[in-house]
Design a protein around this motif. Structure first.
Motif, PDB file in Angstrom:
ATOM      1  N   GLU A   6      15.224  46.423  31.994  1.00 24.01           N
ATOM      2  CA  GLU A   6      15.742  46.175  33.963  1.00 24.01           C
ATOM      3  C   GLU A   6      16.206  44.772  33.413  1.00 24.01           C
ATOM      4  O   GLU A   6      16.733  44.762  34.592  1.00 24.01           O
ATOM      5  N   ALA A   7      15.973  44.241  32.970  1.00 25.46           N
ATOM      6  CA  ALA A   7      16.408  42.352  32.791  1.00 25.46           C
ATOM      7  C   ALA A   7      17.978  42.050  32.780  1.00 25.46           C
ATOM      8  O   ALA A   7      18.646  41.722  33.460  1.00 25.46           O
ATOM      9  N   ALA A   8      18.179  43.031  31.747  1.00 25.79           N
ATOM     10  CA  ALA A   8      19.487  43.313  31.371  1.00 25.79           C
ATOM     11  C   ALA A   8      20.576  44.251  32.340  1.00 25.79           C
ATOM     12  O   ALA A   8      21.870  42.982  32.556  1.00 25.79           O
ATOM     13  N   LEU A  11      20.304  40.897  35.162  1.00 25.88           N
ATOM     14  CA  LEU A  11      21.251  40.034  34.885  1.00 25.88           C
ATOM     15  C   LEU A  11      23.115  40.580  35.160  1.00 25.88           C
ATOM     16  O   LEU A  11      24.286  40.326  35.432  1.00 25.88           O
ATOM     17  N   ARG A  12      23.246  42.119  34.477  1.00 24.20           N
ATOM     18  CA  ARG A  12      24.088  42.347  34.530  1.00 24.20           C
ATOM     19  C   ARG A  12      25.069  42.781  36.082  1.00 24.20           C
ATOM     20  O   ARG A  12      26.232  42.027  36.857  1.00 24.20           O
ATOM     21  N   ALA A  13      24.035  43.419  36.947  1.00 22.97           N
ATOM     22  CA  ALA A  13      24.309  43.189  38.321  1.00 22.97           C
ATOM     23  C   ALA A  13      24.809  42.436  39.192  1.00 22.97           C
ATOM     24  O   ALA A  13      25.474  42.323  39.604  1.00 22.97           O
ATOM     25  N   SER A  14      23.741  41.135  38.636  1.00 19.48           N
ATOM     26  CA  SER A  14      23.554  40.543  38.953  1.00 19.48           C
ATOM     27  C   SER A  14      25.232  39.088  39.475  1.00 19.48           C
ATOM     28  O   SER A  14      25.840  38.856  39.877  1.00 19.48           O
ATOM     29  N   GLN A  15      25.851  39.597  37.293  1.00 17.33           N
ATOM     30  CA  GLN A  15      26.643  39.289  37.594  1.00 17.33           C
ATOM     31  C   GLN A  15      28.638  39.817  38.059  1.00 17.33           C
ATOM     32  O   GLN A  15      29.230  39.614  38.607  1.00 17.33           O
ATOM     33  N   TRP A  57      23.013  31.034  49.001  1.00 17.51           N
ATOM     34  CA  TRP A  57      24.555  31.453  48.401  1.00 17.51           C
ATOM     35  C   TRP A  57      24.807  31.004  46.880  1.00 17.51           C
ATOM     36  O   TRP A  57      25.471  31.513  46.394  1.00 17.51           O
ATOM     37  N   HIS A  58      23.736  29.317  46.652  1.00 20.40           N
ATOM     38  CA  HIS A  58      25.198  29.224  45.488  1.00 20.40           C
ATOM     39  C   HIS A  58      23.820  30.443  44.301  1.00 20.40           C
ATOM     40  O   HIS A  58      25.021  30.918  43.553  1.00 20.40           O
ATOM     41  N   HIS A  59      22.966  30.954  44.289  1.00 22.91           N
ATOM     42  CA  HIS A  59      22.094  31.768  43.515  1.00 22.91           C
ATOM     43  C   HIS A  59      23.272  33.111  43.357  1.00 22.91           C
ATOM     44  O   HIS A  59      23.974  33.521  42.227  1.00 22.91           O
ATOM     45  N   ASP A  64      23.190  34.337  39.989  1.00 22.78           N
ATOM     46  CA  ASP A  64      21.292  34.681  38.869  1.00 22.78           C
ATOM     47  C   ASP A  64      20.349  35.721  39.667  1.00 22.78           C
ATOM     48  O   ASP A  64      20.646  35.727  40.583  1.00 22.78           O
ATOM     49  N   SER A  65      20.608  36.370  38.423  1.00 21.64           N
ATOM     50  CA  SER A  65      19.343  37.774  38.643  1.00 21.64           C
ATOM     51  C   SER A  65      18.311  37.191  38.790  1.00 21.64           C
ATOM     52  O   SER A  65      17.542  38.585  38.661  1.00 21.64           O
TER      53      SER A  65
END
Length: 143
Positions: A6-8, A11-15, A57-59, A64-65
């Motif tokens: 789930e963390a991966a 992270l992918r979705a956030s990127q 906005w920065h996150h 940043d996931s």
């Protein structure tokens, strides 16, 4: 093969979301033709009742996931940029037509600059070598 954690996935979705926001910021401009800045976006969202802090906005921009982005915010951003909300809400959301056209234009401009550079630089190269270089460039653009 182990399934993606789930963390991966987060992270992918956030990127992916970060890259999409970056594309919107690169392509979309104000009515005066300048790039949108944080205060432009935050003020417009505030008028619709959606708060956007500089920290959030920065996150969002850096992918940043660890900071989940509320659906309401993503929908408001899609409305602000006048794109289909699915573009920001799903990883495989449809690329807005405006962004697709801008990317195609940039690719064409890049190809033209390469050809122009090659023409100037390779003026004294024989025709056979020029043909081989041209074929190599065309092949690389198709992959």
């Amino acid at each position: 093969m182990a399934s993606e954690s789930e963390a991966a996935r987060n992270l992918r979705a956030s990127q992916v979301l970060s890259r999409k926001i970056g594309l919107l910021l690169d392509v979309m401009t104000t009515s005066e033709g300048r790039k949108f800045e944080f205060h432009d976006i935050a003020e417009a969202l505030a008028q619709k009742g959606v708060k956007l802090s500089r920290t959030r906005w920065h996150h969002l921009k850096v992918g940043d996931s660890t900071v989940p982005q509320p659906r309401e915010l993503l929908e408001a951003l899609a409305d602000f940029f006048n794109v289909n909300p699915a573009y920001l809400l799903t990883e495989d959301g449809p690329l807005p037509e405006r962004i697709q056209h801008e990317l195609e234009l940039l690719a064409a401009m890049r190809r033209a600059r390469v050809r122009e550079f090659a023409t100037r630089t390779l003026a004294d190269v024989d025709d056979e070598t020029l043909a081989a270089i041209a074929a190599l460039l065309e092949d690389s653009q198709n992959h």
